[in-house]
Design an enzyme around this catalytic site. Structure first.
Site, PDB file in Angstrom:
ATOM      1  N   LYS A  91       0.807  -1.228   0.000  1.00 34.66           N
ATOM      2  CA  LYS A  91       0.000   0.000   0.000  1.00 34.66           C
ATOM      3  C   LYS A  91       0.839   1.277   0.000  1.00 34.66           C
ATOM      4  CE  LYS A  91      -4.461  -1.549   1.455  1.00 34.66           C
ATOM      5  NZ  LYS A  91      -4.314  -2.941   1.938  1.00 34.66           N
ATOM      6  N   GLU A 113      -9.813   6.694   3.454  1.00 27.69           N
ATOM      7  CA  GLU A 113     -10.643   5.685   4.101  1.00 27.69           C
ATOM      8  C   GLU A 113      -9.745   4.512   4.483  1.00 27.69           C
ATOM      9  OE1 GLU A 113     -10.040   5.649   0.897  1.00 27.69           O
ATOM     10  OE2 GLU A 113      -9.567   3.523   0.616  1.00 27.69           O
ATOM     11  N   SER A 379       1.518  -9.868  -0.831  1.00 26.86           N
ATOM     12  CA  SER A 379       1.165  -8.442  -0.733  1.00 26.86           C
ATOM     13  C   SER A 379       1.562  -7.808   0.590  1.00 26.86           C
ATOM     14  CB  SER A 379      -0.330  -8.246  -0.981  1.00 26.86           C
ATOM     15  OG  SER A 379      -1.092  -9.079  -0.113  1.00 26.86           O
TER      16      SER A 379
END
Ligand SMILES: *Cc1c(COP(=O)(O)O)cnc(C)c1O
Length: 402
Positions: A91, A113, A379
């Site tokens: 991310k 968010e 990930s």
């Protein structure tokens, strides 16, 4: 190579995508649409972005040959180690890029968010780095479930707003962030956390994550003497780590793409997050895509053991690629993911995020030839999920003895 699957000028991937936003946001979204490509393509942005990816995030992330797992699954398995990035997942690639865009556009206030809190932490991190005001919207249920991440965000200087509408989870946090943006369209930049939202966000986030497949090309060339694999595998929530993994291979039909979405307790139960399998066409958070919804169009809550895959929609890019058959999408259930998480831990010494464990579980569902080169994106790291693994160990038991 022809670009068969690219986004068009209006932000559509085939029939999916677009920008369905309230009147008051029209100018904001339009400004961003006009400016994002020139910014991303500018040398100044590229220099700053790649310097931060290298020195701050720690890229390139390694491509690791997983020997024992390769033997078990009868293929040549390589793991793309996004779990080794600063803050523990892919991310940060996206938040680093978007905060640079925000600065170039003269914005001073950042909103985002978050569901599990991973995107909130990645956003709060880059806000601390760039000295920007940071407001995070998070469903009240998630605030309670993901307490450590809330404390991390606060420590980094962010304000966390618990959202009490709807189910008080990720989908409600997205709606609230959009509402806040409507109230502060002039000074605020909304850092969206996945390949979702109105155009241009799905394209922005995919481009920010595309560094993953850009690195893969070089790393594969070096390791196996050709720059493409036979298979790419990734997990899919909103779709960003998957988008980054496949970005430079989408039009290369030699490469098979397999994505794992969260089946929860099973796609034939009410407790699932397998949007591509059970969703129908609709509009959610500014784009036309596949959505889990009731017959009268109310959004259905997503259920999965994995807080990061807990989203009732899917990025429009994946809705398009899946509907055209370019991607094979498998639903992986909670028990299969828990098993796979333990398996990677015991066989390679890597504790994956429970989201990433969904991708590992896909290996079992595929039939490889021994020479097949399979690249699987891990990930994120599983430190945040240790409790979930321990509490659900019985789920894995029926498959193996850990
Ligand atoms: C958020 C998250 C995901 C899911 O998001 P995508 O946008 O689908 O990539 C997957 N893995 C980890 C570790 C995450 O934090």
């Amino acid at each position: 190579m022809t670009k068969k699957y690219s986004v068009d000028e209006k932000g559509f991937f085939g029939q999916f995508g677009g920008a369905y936003v309230p009147e008051i946001l029209y100018k904001c979204v339009h400004d961003l649409q006009a400016q994002y490509l020139p910014i991303i393509q500018s040398k100044e942005f590229q220099d700053e972005y790649y310097a931060l990816l290298r020195d701050y995030v720690g890229r390139p992330s390694p491509l690791y040959y997983a020997k024992r797992m390769s033997e078990k699954y009868n293929c040549q398995l390589y793991l793309k180690r996004e779990d080794l990035n600063h803050t523990g997942a892919h991310k940060i690639n996206n938040t680093v890029g978007q905060i640079l865009m925000a600065k170039k556009m003269g914005k001073t206030r950042i909103i985002a968010e978050t569901g599990a809190g991973q995107h909130g932490v990645a956003t709060a991190t880059v806000c601390a780095l760039m000295n920007m005001q940071c407001e995070i919207f998070m469903g009240k249920t998630d605030v309670e479930r993901q307490h450590t991440n809330v404390e991390r965000m606060k420590m980094l200087g962010a304000t966390v707003h618990p959202v009490t509408t709807g189910n008080m989870t990720l989908s409600d946090a997205c709606s609230e962030a959009i509402r806040d943006w409507c109230c502060h369209p002039e000074d605020t930049f909304y850092i969206v956390g996945s390949t979702m939202g109105p155009h241009p966000y799905p394209d922005i986030v995919a481009k920010m994550q595309s560094v993953i497949s850009r690195e893969l090309k070089e790393q594969l060339q070096e390791k196996i003497g050709r720059d493409y694999p036979d298979y790419l595998i990734a997990c899919v929530g909103g779709g960003s780590n998957a988008a980054g993994t496949i970005y430079h291979y989408i039009d290369d039909e030699r490469v098979k793409i397999v994505l794992a979405e969260a089946g929860g307790q099973g796609i034939d139960t009410d407790h699932t997050a397998a949007t591509i399998q059970v969703g129908t066409e609709g509009i959610v958070h500014g784009s036309r895509t596949l959505v889990m919804q009731t017959e009268d169009g109310q959004i259905q809550e997503a259920f999965t053991i994995s807080a990061g895959l807990d989203y009732p929609g899917i990025g429009p890019m994946h809705a398009d690629l899946a509907s055209k058959g370019r991607e094979q999408v498998l639903a992986v259930n909670d028990d299969e993911a828990i098993y796979a998480g333990y398996e990677l831990t015991r066989m390679e010494g890597i504790i994956p995020a429970i989201e990433s464990a969904h991708a590992i579980a896909a290996l079992k569902k595929l039939k490889f030839k021994p020479e097949d080169v399979v690249v699987l994106t891990v990930s994120g790291r599983g430190d945040k999920d240790v409790e979930t693994y321990l509490n659900n160990k019985p789920l894995a038991k029926e498959y193996g003895n850990f």
